[in-house]
Design an enzyme around this catalytic site. Sequence first.
Site, PDB file in Angstrom:
ATOM      1  N   THR A 185    -120.551  95.254 -84.820  1.00  0.00           N
ATOM      2  CA  THR A 185    -119.748  96.381 -84.338  1.00  0.00           C
ATOM      3  C   THR A 185    -118.379  96.298 -84.988  1.00  0.00           C
ATOM      4  OG1 THR A 185    -118.860  95.085 -82.532  1.00  0.00           O
ATOM      5  CG2 THR A 185    -120.823  96.382 -82.051  1.00  0.00           C
ATOM      6  N   GLU A 333    -124.729  99.152 -80.213  1.00  0.00           N
ATOM      7  CA  GLU A 333    -125.508  98.397 -79.219  1.00  0.00           C
ATOM      8  C   GLU A 333    -126.707  99.187 -78.698  1.00  0.00           C
ATOM      9  OE1 GLU A 333    -122.282  98.653 -79.441  1.00  0.00           O
ATOM     10  OE2 GLU A 333    -121.226  96.864 -78.736  1.00  0.00           O
ATOM     11  N   LYS A 441    -104.051 108.419 -67.787  1.00  0.00           N
ATOM     12  CA  LYS A 441    -103.951 108.436 -66.329  1.00  0.00           C
ATOM     13  C   LYS A 441    -102.641 109.090 -65.935  1.00  0.00           C
ATOM     14  CE  LYS A 441    -107.127 104.716 -65.689  1.00  0.00           C
ATOM     15  NZ  LYS A 441    -107.368 103.322 -65.930  1.00  0.00           N
ATOM     16  N   TRP A 446    -107.293 111.657 -64.064  1.00  0.00           N
ATOM     17  CA  TRP A 446    -107.619 111.323 -65.443  1.00  0.00           C
ATOM     18  C   TRP A 446    -107.637 112.586 -66.300  1.00  0.00           C
ATOM     19  CZ3 TRP A 446    -112.183 107.244 -65.354  1.00  0.00           C
ATOM     20  CH2 TRP A 446    -111.715 106.070 -64.748  1.00  0.00           C
TER      21      TRP A 446
HETATM   22  P1  AMP Z   1    -120.140 102.473 -82.847  1.00  0.00           P
HETATM   23  O1  AMP Z   1    -120.766 101.341 -82.157  1.00  0.00           O
HETATM   24  O2  AMP Z   1    -119.167 102.072 -83.905  1.00  0.00           O
HETATM   25  O3  AMP Z   1    -121.162 103.416 -83.360  1.00  0.00           O
HETATM   26  O4  AMP Z   1    -119.262 103.270 -81.796  1.00  0.00           O
HETATM   27  C1  AMP Z   1    -119.816 103.757 -80.613  1.00  0.00           C
HETATM   28  C2  AMP Z   1    -118.818 104.598 -79.876  1.00  0.00           C
HETATM   29  O5  AMP Z   1    -118.555 105.819 -80.574  1.00  0.00           O
HETATM   30  C3  AMP Z   1    -119.280 105.060 -78.523  1.00  0.00           C
HETATM   31  O6  AMP Z   1    -119.162 104.055 -77.551  1.00  0.00           O
HETATM   32  C4  AMP Z   1    -118.375 106.254 -78.266  1.00  0.00           C
HETATM   33  O7  AMP Z   1    -117.102 105.850 -77.826  1.00  0.00           O
HETATM   34  C5  AMP Z   1    -118.231 106.844 -79.646  1.00  0.00           C
HETATM   35  N1  AMP Z   1    -119.156 107.969 -79.804  1.00  0.00           N
HETATM   36  C6  AMP Z   1    -120.363 107.979 -80.383  1.00  0.00           C
HETATM   37  N2  AMP Z   1    -120.906 109.213 -80.371  1.00  0.00           N
HETATM   38  C7  AMP Z   1    -120.009 110.020 -79.749  1.00  0.00           C
HETATM   39  C8  AMP Z   1    -119.971 111.406 -79.413  1.00  0.00           C
HETATM   40  N3  AMP Z   1    -120.946 112.229 -79.742  1.00  0.00           N
HETATM   41  N4  AMP Z   1    -118.883 111.858 -78.753  1.00  0.00           N
HETATM   42  C9  AMP Z   1    -117.859 111.035 -78.415  1.00  0.00           C
HETATM   43  N5  AMP Z   1    -117.843 109.734 -78.731  1.00  0.00           N
HETATM   44  C10 AMP Z   1    -118.899 109.218 -79.377  1.00  0.00           C
END
Ligand code: AMP
Length: 543
Positions: A185, A333, A441, A446
């Site tokens: 990640t 994940e 906040k 929120w």
């Molecule tokens: P990653 O593990 O780098 O792919 O990041 C995952 C994170 O990207 C998620 O936990 C979200 O915070 C964000 N994310 C993924 N898809 C979306 C979406 N369609 N809208 C908003 N946030 C997203």
Amino acid sequence: MFGLMQDRPLLISSLIEHASAFHSHAEIVSRTNEGPIHRCTYGDIHRRSKQVANALTALGVKPGDRVATLAWNGYRHMELYFGGSGMGAVVHTINPRLFPEQIEYIANHAEDQYLFFDLSFAPIIEKLASRMTGVKAFIAMTDRAHMPAADIPNLLCYEELIGAQGSDFAWPELDENTASSLCYTSGTTGNPKGVLYSHRSSVLHAFIACSVDGFGLSATETALLVVPMFHVNAWGMPYAGAMCGAKLVMPGPGMDGKSIYELIRDEKVTLALGVPTVWMMLLQHIEKVGADPKAEAELRRVVIGGSAAPRAMCEAFEDKFGAFVVHAWGMTETSPVGTVCNLLPKHKGISRDERLKLQLKQGRGVYGVELKLTDDDGNRLPHDGKAFGHLMVRGPWIARRYYKDDTPILDAEGFFDTGDVSTIDPDGYTQITDRSKDVIKSGGEWISSIDLENAAMGAPGVAEAAVIGVAHPKWQERPLLVVVKKEGAQVSREDMLNYLGSRVAKWWLPEDVVFVEQLPHTATGKLQKMKLRESFRDYRFPG
Ligand code: AMP
């Protein structure tokens, strides 16, 4: 009593075997590092992935050993996906956009034994090779004529390495829970964490991409994988492509708007998948050159994920391409597909405005992904579309632990905390409002920074927008809107506030608007809110 059905393991090798048996002529088209467009078929990938398996065996790679890639989307990368995992190795896809120190860290943490790299990344390898202590050889993914003139120890040539091998290889019948690939990640704090996928999780996840209410991939589609193979296995699309025989189009290093548009147009792409930042470049290119995608291209659907899809982007794809945006949510994940925004029968006949509002939601949980919302104490919250809570997920392609890390990451019921804050409406549509650490906040309530950003991105002259919470003496925090203007556009603070005035609740209106040249992004194209907050650390609201 057990059922009496055959127990065949779900293996990645079975995907490419299937593709070779039933879709051997379906194409894989790649823009190469060397320059030209390369065309091959699943039949070729099948044959060459077996040569890869033989080559790895000859190099002494044993089941479970990690073999790394530092590469764009392309046919050789796909051969490594199938050949590497198929023979029992773990394919560790490294994100080249990480900082060099992070690349070094994860290659050593994963104990990578061999590292395959695309020509673009020869300079990174040259710099880091001596510090990647466990790597026995670096393999340039090219032929002899294009080998880099770089000072890299134990440098091998991909085409020579696999060219020396035959294409007979009997895939081992592995336990389906065997590890198949590894992706770290790109977290904004601390060291990257490894997510270790299995053959079983990858194959089950591929079924979702091929289901109609998932991404609807099939043999009749031509899919452009803008989402990189170094980020969550390109959302599992190489596996799903082999499962259904879809034609795949791989952009290689050409991630700019012009190159992407040419591929969509020339390869008659029907389905394209990627993150908003790349689509922004594509749409800007179309506007700049005055292209007419509706007349020139055949794009029907665009899957947007990784960050929230702004409304203006959904409208632009619809108006300019005649393409429907399928919004999806997931994370490293979660393999990554968790929710997909498709419509239900009850939405037949709703207005365009209502439909677009729905498309901004991240969608409903696909089969295999259970979702719940909890408060700070872990109590379940209602799925009423109003309660904001921590989004928790459980399922056969969701991580249960990080690689080489014993820290528990599941709650008592086995759910993983995504770190996202969300609502879920009575129809099951999830709407991500923020990362939990980005929520604003204000006076005990929120405010969703994502909603505000989406609204701001629709304003005339705005290229990109971000919202962060800034300390406020009375309300604890208030939103600050940070805007990047389109080239040559005139936009003022008042224009922005007027525009938002009719689109968001009054108490959500940003306290102030500032204009910047560019916004910081992570290695996977997400807004880097922490960095942005840091750069506004000394900022105070006027008055
Ligand atoms: P990653 O593990 O780098 O792919 O990041 C995952 C994170 O990207 C998620 O936990 C979200 O915070 C964000 N994310 C993924 N898809 C979306 C979406 N369609 N809208 C908003 N946030 C997203």
